[in-house]
Design a protein around this motif. Structure first.
Motif, short mmCIF file in Angstrom:
data_model
loop_
_atom_site.label_atom_id
_atom_site.label_comp_id
_atom_site.label_asym_id
_atom_site.label_seq_id
_atom_site.Cartn_x
_atom_site.Cartn_y
_atom_site.Cartn_z
N TYR A 187 0.85 -1.20 0.00
CA TYR A 187 0.00 0.00 0.00
C TYR A 187 0.87 1.24 0.00
CZ TYR A 187 -3.25 -3.65 0.89
OH TYR A 187 -3.96 -4.82 0.75
N VAL A 188 0.60 2.13 -0.97
CA VAL A 188 1.45 3.30 -1.15
C VAL A 188 0.59 4.56 -1.22
CG1 VAL A 188 3.17 1.91 -2.38
CG2 VAL A 188 1.47 3.22 -3.69
N ASP A 189 1.20 5.68 -0.86
CA ASP A 189 0.46 6.95 -0.84
C ASP A 189 0.37 7.59 -2.22
OD1 ASP A 189 -0.27 7.04 1.83
OD2 ASP A 189 1.65 7.89 2.45
N ASP A 190 1.29 7.28 -3.11
CA ASP A 190 1.37 7.97 -4.41
C ASP A 190 1.86 6.95 -5.44
OD1 ASP A 190 2.33 9.40 -6.67
OD2 ASP A 190 2.59 11.21 -5.44
N ALA B 49 -4.15 -1.56 4.10
CA ALA B 49 -3.26 -1.57 5.26
C ALA B 49 -2.49 -0.25 5.32
CB ALA B 49 -2.29 -2.75 5.19
N SER B 50 -1.94 -0.01 6.50
CA SER B 50 -1.09 1.16 6.68
C SER B 50 0.17 0.74 7.41
CB SER B 50 -1.84 2.25 7.46
OG SER B 50 -2.23 1.74 8.72
N GLY B 51 1.13 1.65 7.44
CA GLY B 51 2.38 1.32 8.11
C GLY B 51 3.43 0.87 7.12
N VAL B 52 4.47 0.26 7.69
CA VAL B 52 5.68 -0.08 6.93
C VAL B 52 5.73 -1.58 6.73
CG1 VAL B 52 8.20 -0.09 7.02
CG2 VAL B 52 6.93 1.92 7.82
N GLN B 53 5.59 -2.02 5.49
CA GLN B 53 5.62 -3.44 5.19
C GLN B 53 7.05 -3.89 4.87
OE1 GLN B 53 1.63 -2.86 2.64
NE2 GLN B 53 2.41 -4.93 2.48
N PRO C 165 9.82 4.71 -1.56
CA PRO C 165 9.43 6.09 -1.23
C PRO C 165 8.40 6.19 -0.10
CG PRO C 165 9.51 5.80 -3.61
CD PRO C 165 9.67 4.44 -3.00
N ASP C 166 7.69 5.10 0.19
CA ASP C 166 6.75 5.10 1.31
C ASP C 166 7.37 4.60 2.60
OD1 ASP C 166 3.70 5.65 0.39
OD2 ASP C 166 4.88 4.84 -1.26
N GLY C 167 8.66 4.27 2.57
CA GLY C 167 9.32 3.79 3.77
C GLY C 167 9.25 2.28 3.96
N HIS C 168 8.62 1.56 3.01
CA HIS C 168 8.57 0.10 3.14
C HIS C 168 10.00 -0.46 3.09
CE1 HIS C 168 4.29 0.10 2.97
NE2 HIS C 168 4.23 0.61 1.76
#
Lengths: 149, 149
Positions: free
Chosen positions: A25-28, A86-90, A133-136
């Motif tokens: 799951y990504v923001d952009d 989902a949210s957070g860091v996968q 870029p989302d921190g995963h």
């Protein structure tokens, strides 16, 4: 015969052939595409406002979901796709060749992607860890750690 | 030659060979094990209080992470494993054989696992959707949907 199956049948348990889709799951989506397609070299299989489906080495599918866009069930002509989100860091890991790490270090450096950590595993194999870029937490792993790889 | 790589080298871009690890966050490892090992038939590769690593058909690794247990970086003799952790409902899909769906329907029914939805894809292939004990959306997919599968 073993009595392990409920129902008393002798039907063998069906088997799984592997993980074919991994969802992230990504923001952009555009920002994520720049990383997974332009830097890591994945090929686009499907591109919608809801998701980007990417081929990983022709063996696996990485699904990048626009965060929040998949929470409702999606009706399709062939049936209803259940909702999720989902949210957070996968964390997930990509398989890379045993002799590819120098190439990956140079490639990532040339593209401005920092290697956060590098781990040598007791069983064998080495992993490079980077952040998307989302921190995963994205791992590039040579063979050796797992009995199956 | 293409000028696509920064740095002006002719080194080919290194390649990914597939997704080897897919991480899923669960509230209770024992409850998740009952589903993934006892019902879906995965084999245990590693079993710690922090994670359960499972072989999916000998081709992929499913990592079940105890929610909250992986948020800090983990020092190991071979290097530091970066932290991660997600919440919510993830989606991932397992590959199953083209003629296996009747077997899966019977097996899931015998184990008391409800099929939430069934989708026939325009390109080909059929998916069964179930929920794991944490509510994650788990798909069993026959070949056809993706160009690579």
């Amino acid at each position: 015969m073993s009595g392990d199956d409920a129902g008393g049948t002798d039907a063998p348990r069906p088997t799984l052939d592997g993980v074919i889709e991994t969802g992230v799951y990504v923001d952009d989506l555009d920002r994520a595409r720049a990383f997974y397609v332009d830097v890591l070299g994945m090929a686009v299989l499907l591109d919608t406002p809801r998701l980007l489906a990417l081929s990983v080495g022709g063996r696996s599918v990485l699904l990048l979901f626009a965060r929040g866009a998949t929470s409702e069930s999606l009706p399709t002509p062939g049936g209803m796709v259940p909702g999720h989100g989902a949210s957070g860091v996968q964390h997930f890991a990509f398989a890379v060749g045993a002799t590819s790490l120098d190439g990956w270090r140079a490639h990532l450096a040339a593209r401005g992607v920092a290697i956060e950590s590098e781990v040598r595993w007791p069983r064998g194999g080495t992993s490079l860890y980077v952040r998307d870029p989302d921190g995963h937490s994205v791992e590039l792993m040579t063979p050796g750690l797992w009995a199956i790889y």
